[in-house]
Scaffold this active site. Structure first.
Site, PDB file in Angstrom:
ATOM      1  N   LYS A 175       1.979   2.687  -5.617  1.00 22.56           N
ATOM      2  CA  LYS A 175       1.521   3.245  -4.068  1.00 22.56           C
ATOM      3  C   LYS A 175       2.600   3.968  -3.647  1.00 22.56           C
ATOM      4  O   LYS A 175       3.614   3.464  -3.238  1.00 22.56           O
ATOM      5  CB  LYS A 175       0.941   2.080  -3.234  1.00 22.56           C
TER       6      LYS A 175
ATOM      7  N   ASP B 177       8.002  -0.207   0.387  1.00 18.37           N
ATOM      8  CA  ASP B 177       8.292   0.966   1.447  1.00 18.37           C
ATOM      9  C   ASP B 177       9.237   0.476   2.622  1.00 18.37           C
ATOM     10  O   ASP B 177      10.162   0.955   3.228  1.00 18.37           O
ATOM     11  CB  ASP B 177       7.307   1.657   1.865  1.00 18.37           C
TER      12      ASP B 177
ATOM     13  N   TYR C 285       6.915  -9.607   1.911  1.00 17.18           N
ATOM     14  CA  TYR C 285       7.068  -8.958   3.351  1.00 17.18           C
ATOM     15  C   TYR C 285       7.008 -10.027   4.399  1.00 17.18           C
ATOM     16  O   TYR C 285       7.678  -9.601   5.515  1.00 17.18           O
ATOM     17  CB  TYR C 285       5.646  -8.029   3.366  1.00 17.18           C
TER      18      TYR C 285
END
Lengths: 519, 256
Positions: free
Chosen positions: A372, A300, A265
């Site tokens: 998640k 995500d 990320y």
């Protein structure tokens, strides 16, 4: 929960094997380098605390002083504990203060001085790790006493006022209203600070600074909520950005329960140097493993920049890489909150079925991980009525596919930071769906050879193809070429590169030694 | 229709003036709380107001939904908005105009400035991927796009604009806490004014969901784009501002 998609076990094994081959060179890189933040984390474990009058932590001052004298490649533990012996002081924070004032010289000792500095460093660091162990035992006791949430998925809610003293009552209210996990979002920009701010903070931008004291205050408040509610309320923060290893360490010391901790990320979305990230990543995951912290990965995010249908397989690839890096660092499956999200354009025909296929694929590939499940953000338009409907469908996918952690979606996503009433409406949405259909995963079996199975097979197939290309090309080149989330991030660029050094032959880090001995 | 300049909200009958509203008051739910909600509705011009829903949240808050008739009128002739004052072009038309009239690639530099790390907006406009089925500016063959990404400092942006000989600078601002988007925009505009003489500075464009499109002058930028702007609108505006209306003026100085 397994076997609904009729995945080919040989293909699944092949995917894991490719992820291992793609990840291994990066692990080698991480094992042979250190960073200023890894060294600072080790010194925090060895007892350096506090900050100078400008708010710069003493660990930063100390590491900077050591680096100025002898460089980073030996590790700072031996030069620091050697100086401590020479100065005949016992308090490492005092040494940091002296070093900042310029009254201490650091050297790389040899012979007996070196081995006694190693011994002293290991002793001091072990004491810090012992605190983490005690915190973990404390969590286990509290879970035993108060219990886990009655339902799966756990309900995960975000608090972000910028002021820790406002966050606390909001977090407690959220817990009372049904939240099982509270995440305190960090202030925008904290990820790019190369130090961890100190003390309780009341000013933040779109979030609250992560500091050790803020961690402590919030954990204490949620402990009293856990007692009041008769279930253990978990606390989440972020081990990401330039101070990832220190964040993990502080989280372990203050008994945080989950940390956002993605392998790529920072590289992709914060333009942090890839090598810095992978080195910091490995150390922080070793700490999380020891502390019993559940990590949340950030897949995500790819879907907010790339198309959620065309690029669905990049999520699978990233999950497999995150799993490999996590296992390598000693994390167990139950600590892997691998991320994925409901981000397909709702105007697309069959978007809900596609979401089901993707969510079920993640569930079946990682049967023992909590997973998640992240709500829609990209296609939340400000039409709050449609947004609430979309969140309802998101919750339904979560229930139908047995997700472990459900981040509560807000109908006001992209409009305002959630109001009290937005959060209430969102929780009502979750409660309705879980109450009405919480066990639907028992009955929901996609038709053999039908749309959902075919879609899942296709995504897995594309993931394997991409992994093959990554293995051929190397992971670092794939990142440089923009394979994930479109951003191109070469290994010799990005923030924080100047804080990376290759290990010298005599590199010593007592924290790594202890964490790896245990792992 | 054109003479009907005064309108009221529409529920299900022309002129009924019906609106819906929801809000929270920091009081527990009881009769008095409901009365308080109706008092607020009355002060906002709702008469009669119907309290259709009230529910307590936590200890001391109540959420209300109110439907009712407002007595306010809307005068359409007094409404001020920025209407699109340029023609909407296709990618092909944009490319053709740049190629024929500018005779070089049009250079665009984009960034999120300040501490704002939300690249969603700038990426939607610049990335090939684009948004809502429309390709981003990178897709336009005659545009040269440099996307600096997130958390770019103003001096870095000015430097990049200079290095890339930017014809236009696009800045996205999503975070609005403490008016950060306005401060950052003013800072950016001032820096460009300081660094480059008037005829040489690139077109300054900011975008973000919470900007008031009428504030361009006040913030020192050439144009503000709000929520829902598409890459095609931005590309069309670039052609309009830099080529079709401006080719004879000072921008030629730069090319010379």
């Amino acid at each position: 929960m397994t076997g609904k998609l009729d995945l080919d076990p040989a293909l699944v094994r092949r995917a894991r094997e490719l992820a291992r081959r793609a990840g291994q060179p990066v692990v080698e890189l991480a094992r042979s380098h250190t960073t200023v933040s890894v060294e600072r984390a080790a010194l925090r474990l060895a007892g350096v605390t506090g900050a100078d009058p400008e708010g710069i932590p003493w660990v930063n001052r100390l590491v900077d002083a050591v680096v100025a004298d002898v460089g980073l490649g030996h590790g700072v533990a031996v030069p620091v504990f050697d100086a401590l012996a020479r100065e005949q002081i016992t308090d490492v924070t005092l040494l940091a203060q002296k070093a900042a004032a310029g009254s201490v010289r650091f050297t790389v000792p040899s012979g007996r001085a070196a081995s006694s500095a190693r011994r002293a460093a290991r002793r001091a660091t072990a004491a810090g790790i012992k605190v983490i162990d005690r915190r973990r035992a404390e969590r286990d006791r509290m879970i035993k006493r108060y219990g886990d949430p009655a339902q799966r998925p756990w309900i995960y809610l975000i608090v972000a006022t910028g002021d820790i003293y406002e966050d606390i009552p909001q977090a407690q209210a959220a817990a009372r209203a049904g939240a099982d996990v509270i995440a305190v979002i960090r202030s925008t920009g904290q990820s790019l600070l190369d130090y961890v701010p100190e003390g309780p903070t009341r000013e933040g931008f779109a979030g609250t600074y992560a500091t050790q004291e803020n961690f402590r205050l919030m954990r204490a408040a949620l402990d009293s909520s856990s007692k009041e509610l008769g279930r253990y309320v978990r606390l989440t923060n972020y081990a990401s950005g330039l101070c990832m290893p220190e964040m993990a360490t502080l989280a372990g010391l203050e008994r945080l329960d989950m940390m956002l901790n993605d392998s790529m990320y920072g590289i992709l979305f914060r333009d942090i140097n890839p090598i810095r990230t992978f080195v910091d990543q490995r150390f922080s995951r070793q700490v999380h493993a020891r502390a019993g912290i559940i990590i949340n990965t950030g897949e995500d995010n790819y879907l907010t920049t790339a198309d959620a249908v065309d690029e669905a397989h990049t999520v699978t690839v990233s999950q497999l890489l995150n799993e490999y890096f996590a296992h390598e660092a000693g994390l167990a499956d139950r600590q892997l909150g691998l991320g994925h999200a409901f981000e397909i354009n709702p105007d697309l025909p069959e978007s809900f079925r596609l979401e089901l296929a993707h969510a079920l694929l993640a569930r079946e590939l990682f049967p023992d991980a909590p997973l998640k499940w992240m709500p829609p953000t990209k296609h939340m338009t400000g039409d709050v009525f449609r947004g609430n409907l979309l969140d309802g469908f998101f919750n339904l996918v979560g229930a139908m596919t047995g997700q472990g952690i459900l981040l509560v979606g807000m109908m006001t996503e992209a409009v305002v930071t959630p109001w009290l009433s937005d959060r209430d409406i969102a929780l009502q949405n979750v409660r309705y769906v879980l109450n009405a259909a919480g066990n639907l995963h028992e009955d929901f079996v996609p038709a053999p050879g039908g749309f959902i199975q075919q879609r899942a097979h296709r995504v897995l197939g594309e993931a394997v193809e991409l992994l093959e290309r990554i293995v051929d090309d190397t992971l670092l080149n794939a990142i440089a070429d923009g394979t994930f989330g479109i951003m191109k991030r070469p290994a010799d660029r990005g923030k924080g590169l100047d804080g990376v050094a290759r290990h010298c032959d005599d590199y010593y880090n007592p924290a790594t030694e202890i964490l790896e001995g245990q792992a | 229709m054109s003479e009907n300049r005064v309108v009221r909200p529409y529920g299900d009958t022309t002129g009924d003036g019906m609106v819906q509203m929801s809000f929270t008051l920091p009081v527990p739910h009881d009769k008095r709380a409901e009365g308080a909600a109706l008092q607020l509705a009355a002060k906002m011009g709702m008469d009669p107001a119907m309290l259709v829903h009230a529910t307590q949240m936590g200890d001391g808050f109540t959420f209300f939904v109110v439907y009712g008739r407002v007595n306010h009128l809307v005068d359409l002739s007094a409404v001020q908005v920025v209407e699109r004052d340029f023609p909407l072009l296709s990618a092909k038309e944009v490319n053709a105009l740049v190629k024929a009239r500018l005779r070089r690639k049009l250079s665009v530099v984009g960034a999120c400035i300040g501490t704002d790390a939300h690249t969603v907006g700038i990426d939607a406009i610049l990335n090939v991927k684009g948004i809502a089925g429309e390709k981003g500016l990178e897709y336009y063959r005659e545009l040269k796009v440099t996307n600096l990404g997130a958390q770019v400092s103003v001096p870095e942006l000015v430097e990049a604009a200079r290095a890339e000989k930017a014809d236009a600078v696009l800045v996205s601002q999503v975070v609005t806490q403490r008016d950060a988007h306005l401060h950052n925009t003013r800072e950016m505009a001032a820096a460009f004014r300081e660094a480059m003489p008037a005829g040489m500075r690139p077109l300054l464009i900011v975008g973000g969901p919470r900007f008031d499109e009428l504030m361009a002058g006040e913030l020192g930028v050439d144009r503000i784009f709000g929520r829902g702007t598409t890459p095609r609108e931005v590309a069309s505006y670039l052609v309009h501002a830099l080529i079709t209306t401006k080719m004879t003026t000072n921008r030629k100085v730069k090319a010379a």
